[in-house]
Design a protein around this motif. Structure first.
Motif, short mmCIF file in Angstrom:
data_model
loop_
_atom_site.label_atom_id
_atom_site.label_comp_id
_atom_site.label_asym_id
_atom_site.label_seq_id
_atom_site.Cartn_x
_atom_site.Cartn_y
_atom_site.Cartn_z
N SER A 283 8.30 -0.56 3.80
CA SER A 283 7.86 -1.72 3.04
C SER A 283 9.02 -2.20 2.18
N PHE A 284 8.81 -3.37 1.55
CA PHE A 284 9.75 -3.88 0.55
C PHE A 284 9.26 -3.63 -0.87
N HIS A 285 8.19 -2.83 -1.02
CA HIS A 285 7.78 -2.44 -2.37
C HIS A 285 8.82 -1.45 -2.91
N PRO A 286 9.35 -1.67 -4.08
CA PRO A 286 10.39 -0.77 -4.60
C PRO A 286 9.91 0.68 -4.68
N GLY A 287 10.62 1.56 -3.99
CA GLY A 287 10.38 2.99 -4.15
C GLY A 287 9.40 3.65 -3.22
N GLY A 288 8.73 2.90 -2.33
CA GLY A 288 7.79 3.55 -1.44
C GLY A 288 6.92 2.58 -0.67
N VAL A 289 5.76 3.07 -0.23
CA VAL A 289 4.84 2.27 0.58
C VAL A 289 3.41 2.46 0.07
N ASN A 290 2.57 1.49 0.32
CA ASN A 290 1.14 1.64 0.09
C ASN A 290 0.51 2.33 1.29
N ALA A 291 -0.54 3.11 1.05
CA ALA A 291 -1.22 3.79 2.15
C ALA A 291 -2.68 3.98 1.81
N ALA A 292 -3.53 3.78 2.80
CA ALA A 292 -4.96 4.06 2.66
C ALA A 292 -5.24 5.42 3.27
N LEU A 293 -5.96 6.25 2.54
CA LEU A 293 -6.34 7.57 3.03
C LEU A 293 -7.66 7.48 3.79
N GLY A 294 -8.05 8.59 4.38
CA GLY A 294 -9.25 8.61 5.20
C GLY A 294 -10.53 8.34 4.45
N ASP A 295 -10.52 8.51 3.12
CA ASP A 295 -11.71 8.22 2.32
C ASP A 295 -11.72 6.77 1.84
N ALA A 296 -10.76 5.97 2.33
CA ALA A 296 -10.62 4.54 2.01
C ALA A 296 -10.01 4.29 0.64
N SER A 297 -9.55 5.33 -0.05
CA SER A 297 -8.78 5.12 -1.28
C SER A 297 -7.36 4.70 -0.89
N VAL A 298 -6.72 3.93 -1.77
CA VAL A 298 -5.36 3.44 -1.50
C VAL A 298 -4.42 4.03 -2.53
N ARG A 299 -3.32 4.59 -2.05
CA ARG A 299 -2.33 5.23 -2.93
C ARG A 299 -0.96 4.64 -2.65
N PHE A 300 -0.09 4.72 -3.66
CA PHE A 300 1.32 4.38 -3.45
C PHE A 300 2.06 5.68 -3.19
N ILE A 301 2.73 5.76 -2.06
CA ILE A 301 3.45 6.98 -1.66
C ILE A 301 4.94 6.76 -1.87
N SER A 302 5.55 7.58 -2.70
CA SER A 302 6.97 7.45 -3.00
C SER A 302 7.82 7.81 -1.78
N GLU A 303 8.94 7.12 -1.64
CA GLU A 303 9.85 7.45 -0.54
C GLU A 303 10.56 8.78 -0.78
N THR A 304 10.42 9.35 -1.98
CA THR A 304 10.97 10.68 -2.27
C THR A 304 9.88 11.75 -2.23
#
Length: 325
Positions: A283-304
């Motif tokens: 993604s172009f989001h600084p520092g990581g990507v957005n991701a939806a988990l299996g429970d439909a919650s959405v988290r920001f996952i750091s590239e580190t």
């Protein structure tokens, strides 16, 4: 008596201009940050909508769709993808009703795949460069394995989604809150030139399928970078109707926003990657990507993110703990 004229001296004018320039320089980053925060929020909303659509699909059919289906009489890579299956659950029933499931997905004379759907586009990336194509920035997770395009029986490192295989919540033995469902990918630039963030290249050499080591991934990435100058494909994310890596699926064997070019096995294929490979989210989001988990919650996952933790997050049944803190 001579009248006195009031005005600025040249020095005063230059000082004012300098102060205005400094204020603009200080303000622009804040404005850009605010705009990106809004774009990231919209991307989060898109992922939430897609995750809930997959949940509603599961409620109806008691299973998740495969990320690719075969169409009888055509090559397997011409089968329809999972995003076509959830259209009725995201208020796109009129588009869904136009699909001819007996015909390959890229037959543009009969299929509605060039219909633009805003929920498939991350605003931080924008539209696909060819305005005639709808574009798609979201991919489902096929697991923490190189062979994400395999049609064999799913293995421990498989994700919630697989090719020609329909999983259920019961198959997510690691827990839906501990397994990634959907994340992002950058669309290709469609210009034929080399862009290491957006393009795909070929001739991946990686001996391990399930959860390869960080050293193995790094060595493979360096080799792929060296090959990228000889061949690269720049049409990733062109269509939401397709069902293969780079258009519908990613894996978690390399970290988000991987520093190397996305790389797949085999020869000079026509689409981004209709085969196995290293296909990390980007993604172009600084520092990581957005991701939806299996429970439909959405988290920001750091590239580190911790490498082992990231790989475990992609697998739905590997039995290893995941720490999302």
């Amino acid at each position: 008596m001579r009248a006195k004229h009031r005005g600025f001296t040249l020095v005063e004018l230059l000082v004012v201009i300098a102060i205005i320039g400094i204020l603009i320089a200080l303000l622009l980053p804040a404005v850009q940050a605010a705009r990106e925060a809004a774009r990231r929020s919209q991307c989060t909303n898109n992922l939430k909508q897609l995750a809930l659509a997959f949940h509603n699909y599961h409620d109806t059919y008691k299973k998740f769709p495969a990320y690719q289906y075969n169409v009888q009489g055509t090559s397997s890579w011409l089968g329809h993808g999972c995003f076509s299956m959830i259209l009725p659950y995201m208020e796109q029933t009129p588009v869904y009703d136009q699909i001819d499931w007996t015909v390959q997905w890229d037959n543009r004379t009969v299929q509605p795949i060039d219909t633009k759907i805003s929920a498939f586009i991350c605003p931080s990336d924008g539209a696909f460069p060819n305005p005639a194509r709808a574009g798609n920035n979201y991919m489902v997770c096929a697991g923490s394995r190189r062979d994400l395009y395999s049609t064999g029986a799913p293995v421990k490192a498989s994700g919630i989604f697989a090719r020609s295989f329909e999983s259920t919540f019961a198959d997510i033995r690691d827990g839906s809150a501990n397994t990634i469902m959907i994340s992002e990918i950058l669309k290709g630039d469609n210009n034929g030139g080399l862009d290491m963030k957006r393009d795909f290249t070929n001739n991946l050499s990686l001996g391990t399928d399930q959860m390869p080591t960080q050293a193995d991934i790094e060595a493979a990435g360096v080799a792929c970078d060296g090959n990228a100058t000889s061949w690269a494909q720049s049409n990733a994310g062109q269509d939401w109707g397709a069902g293969f890596p780079g258009y519908a699926a990613f894996n978690t064997i390399a970290p988000p926003n991987w520093k190397h070019i996305t790389c797949c096995t085999g020869g000079t294929y026509g689409y981004a990657c209709d085969r196995n490979g290293i296909v990390p989210p980007r993604s172009f989001h600084p520092g990581g990507v957005n991701a939806a988990l299996g429970d439909a919650s959405v988290r920001f996952i750091s590239e580190t993110v911790d490498f082992d933790n990231w790989q475990r997050l992609g697998a739905r049944d590997d039995g290893n703990p995941v720490d999302l803190q």
